[in-house]
Design a protein around this motif. Structure first.
Motif, short mmCIF file in Angstrom:
data_model
loop_
_atom_site.label_atom_id
_atom_site.label_comp_id
_atom_site.label_asym_id
_atom_site.label_seq_id
_atom_site.Cartn_x
_atom_site.Cartn_y
_atom_site.Cartn_z
N TYR A 192 41.74 38.49 49.86
CA TYR A 192 41.97 37.15 49.86
C TYR A 192 41.95 37.05 51.74
CZ TYR A 192 46.09 33.67 49.99
OH TYR A 192 46.90 32.69 50.41
N GLY A 193 42.59 37.87 52.23
CA GLY A 193 41.98 36.82 53.32
C GLY A 193 40.71 36.97 54.20
N LEU A 194 40.14 37.50 53.77
CA LEU A 194 38.21 37.15 54.34
C LEU A 194 37.66 36.32 53.40
CD1 LEU A 194 36.60 41.28 54.36
CD2 LEU A 194 36.61 39.45 55.89
N GLY A 200 33.77 28.31 55.40
CA GLY A 200 32.89 27.63 56.14
C GLY A 200 31.78 27.92 55.51
N TYR A 201 31.08 29.09 55.39
CA TYR A 201 30.46 29.73 55.03
C TYR A 201 29.54 29.74 53.52
CZ TYR A 201 31.70 30.88 60.00
OH TYR A 201 32.20 31.08 61.63
N GLY A 202 30.02 28.72 52.77
CA GLY A 202 29.51 29.75 51.52
C GLY A 202 29.64 30.61 51.00
N CYS A 203 30.24 31.42 51.17
CA CYS A 203 30.82 32.94 50.95
C CYS A 203 31.63 33.53 50.71
CB CYS A 203 29.70 33.71 52.26
SG CYS A 203 28.68 33.54 52.83
N THR A 204 31.59 34.29 49.37
CA THR A 204 32.79 34.54 48.56
C THR A 204 33.75 36.14 49.06
OG1 THR A 204 31.68 32.90 47.04
CG2 THR A 204 33.48 35.17 46.26
N ALA A 205 34.24 35.93 49.03
CA ALA A 205 34.85 37.83 48.91
C ALA A 205 36.34 37.68 47.46
CB ALA A 205 35.52 37.87 50.33
N GLU A 260 27.35 30.97 40.65
CA GLU A 260 29.05 30.59 40.38
C GLU A 260 30.02 31.71 40.42
OE1 GLU A 260 29.53 28.03 36.89
OE2 GLU A 260 27.71 26.95 37.52
N VAL A 261 30.21 32.05 41.33
CA VAL A 261 30.45 33.22 41.39
C VAL A 261 31.79 32.66 42.41
CG1 VAL A 261 29.19 34.00 43.64
CG2 VAL A 261 31.10 35.74 42.92
N ALA A 262 31.73 31.43 43.39
CA ALA A 262 32.68 31.45 44.58
C ALA A 262 33.83 31.51 43.80
CB ALA A 262 32.47 29.74 44.77
N ARG A 263 33.97 30.61 43.09
CA ARG A 263 35.15 30.50 41.14
C ARG A 263 36.25 31.56 41.96
NH1 ARG A 263 33.17 32.49 35.44
NH2 ARG A 263 31.25 33.01 36.12
N TRP A 264 35.50 32.41 42.07
CA TRP A 264 36.39 33.48 41.86
C TRP A 264 36.80 33.98 43.51
CZ3 TRP A 264 37.16 35.35 37.09
CH2 TRP A 264 36.39 35.20 36.12
N ASN A 265 36.49 32.96 44.72
CA ASN A 265 36.93 33.94 46.04
C ASN A 265 38.75 34.35 46.42
OD1 ASN A 265 36.08 34.04 48.26
ND2 ASN A 265 36.89 31.30 48.99
N GLY A 266 38.04 35.31 46.62
CA GLY A 266 39.91 34.80 47.03
C GLY A 266 40.41 36.32 45.48
N GLN A 267 39.82 36.43 44.80
CA GLN A 267 40.71 37.50 42.90
C GLN A 267 40.61 38.69 43.29
OE1 GLN A 267 40.74 35.09 40.19
NE2 GLN A 267 39.95 33.32 41.21
N SER A 268 41.68 38.75 42.64
CA SER A 268 41.75 40.81 42.72
C SER A 268 41.12 40.25 40.66
CB SER A 268 43.02 41.31 42.14
OG SER A 268 42.81 42.46 41.68
N LEU A 269 39.81 41.42 40.74
CA LEU A 269 39.00 40.72 39.41
C LEU A 269 39.39 42.54 39.37
CD1 LEU A 269 36.68 39.02 39.96
CD2 LEU A 269 38.54 38.60 38.93
N SER A 270 38.90 42.72 37.68
CA SER A 270 38.87 44.14 37.45
C SER A 270 37.93 44.36 36.39
CB SER A 270 39.84 44.30 36.83
OG SER A 270 39.96 43.98 34.95
N SER A 271 36.92 45.73 35.78
CA SER A 271 35.31 45.85 35.26
C SER A 271 35.67 45.33 34.04
CB SER A 271 35.09 47.03 35.35
OG SER A 271 36.28 48.11 34.88
N GLY A 272 37.14 45.93 33.05
CA GLY A 272 37.24 44.95 31.73
C GLY A 272 37.19 43.64 31.97
#
Length: 310
Positions: A192-194, A200-205, A260-272
């Motif tokens: 979330y923090g990252l 501002g760098y167009g990157c996703t965490a 379009e991975v940036a749509r997940w930015n900051g989220q908690s995800l799971s394999s399922g």
């Protein structure tokens, strides 16, 4: 995105999987390699030296060979991520070799042997507890500190924090050991923090968790192999929802290949969750959704079986 669709999508890309000796980290490295990436794999267990985890047959050299066999380029670099200078040297090497870093996976852990569940904080061996925090939290921070300046040089970079449990699951229940609880919640907050710092760098965490993982250590614990793992269900019925390490590997590869991975930015995800989104399966063709099973059936009382969540 099907498993076949990611093949060679990451050609020319460079990934670092910190903590790739075994389990989820090894599988993530292999699947990134299958998608065509050059993957630097790190850890403390090599063919000459064994870490405190004490599993000598699983090495970073072995992981690198699997990455290459899958179609990528695997590079093994022995690294203790609690040693900042070694991590700095690792990133400098990637910079010299390629001048870029496109995917950073923080999967360092190695603390299961320190766990005493259902033990009060004042009764836990303090040295073990603090070691867990160092292994599961400090290592991730050290790695991000040194690796992110290289990753943010180009838009589109991806940081993946790997943990045990989603924000939904961990947020509603205690994980049985205060140090473990903190260590497994911290990567969720780190992502979330990252995400905020990388905008501002167009990157996703993101943060991602496997479900009930059939790691090498878990298979050994139940006395089964990947071929006959269902024999362990008689001893532990919830093992019926278990997933192979390849499943989370495919999840991370799908994220890395998604423009379009940036749509997940900051989220908690799971394999399922991501299996449904990207249309991939586990090695047996099923789509286990372990955390939904535990939330709805094990803790929620819904009358259903593990097979209903595969």
């Amino acid at each position: 995105m099907s498993t076949a669709a990611v093949e060679k999508t990451l050609a020319g890309k460079v990934a670092l999987v910190a903590g790739a000796t075994r389990g989820a980290g090894r599988a993530i490295a292999v699947e990134l390699g299958r998608a065509g990436a050059t993957v630097y794999v790190t850890g403390r267990t090599t063919r000459e030296s064994v870490s405190e985890v004490g599993r000598p047959t699983e090495t970073i050299e072995g992981t690198a060979e699997l990455v290459t066999a899958a179609g990528g380029t695997g590079v093994a670099v022995p690294t203790d991520h609690l040693e900042p200078e070694r991590v700095r040297a690792l990133v400098e090497r990637i910079d010299r070799d390629h001048g870029r870093l496109d995917v950073l996976v923080n999967d360092v852990w190695g603390g299961d042997h320190l766990l005493d569940f259902d033990t009060k904080v004042w009764e836990v061996d303090l040295a073990k507890g603090l070691r867990m925090l160092r292994l599961g939290v400090e290592t991730h921070l050290v790695t991000s500190h040194h690796a992110l300046p290289l990753l943010v040089r180009r838009p589109g970079g991806l940081v993946v924090e790997v943990t045990d449990g989603t924000a939904e699951y961990n947020g509603d229940r205690y994980r049985g050991n205060l140090f473990f609880d903190l260590a497994k919640n911290a990567p969720i907050r780190m992502a979330y923090g990252l995400a905020e710092e990388l905008k501002g760098y167009g990157c996703t965490a993101v943060c991602i968790s496997p479900g009930f993982l059939r790691s090498e250590e878990m298979l050994d614990h139940f006395g089964v192999t990947e071929e006959n793992w269902r024999d362990a269900v008689a001893k532990e019925p919830h093992f019926a929802i278990a997933e192979s390490p390849a499943y989370i590997g495919r999840a991370v590869a799908a994220l890395a290949c998604d423009p379009e991975v940036a749509r997940w930015n900051g989220q908690s995800l799971s394999s399922g969750q991501l299996a449904r989104e990207y249309d991939f399966t586990d090695t047996d063709g099923s789509r286990p959704d372990g955390w939904r099973y535990f939330i709805e059936v094990v803790h929620g009382g819904r009358r259903a079986s593990a097979e209903d969540y595969r």
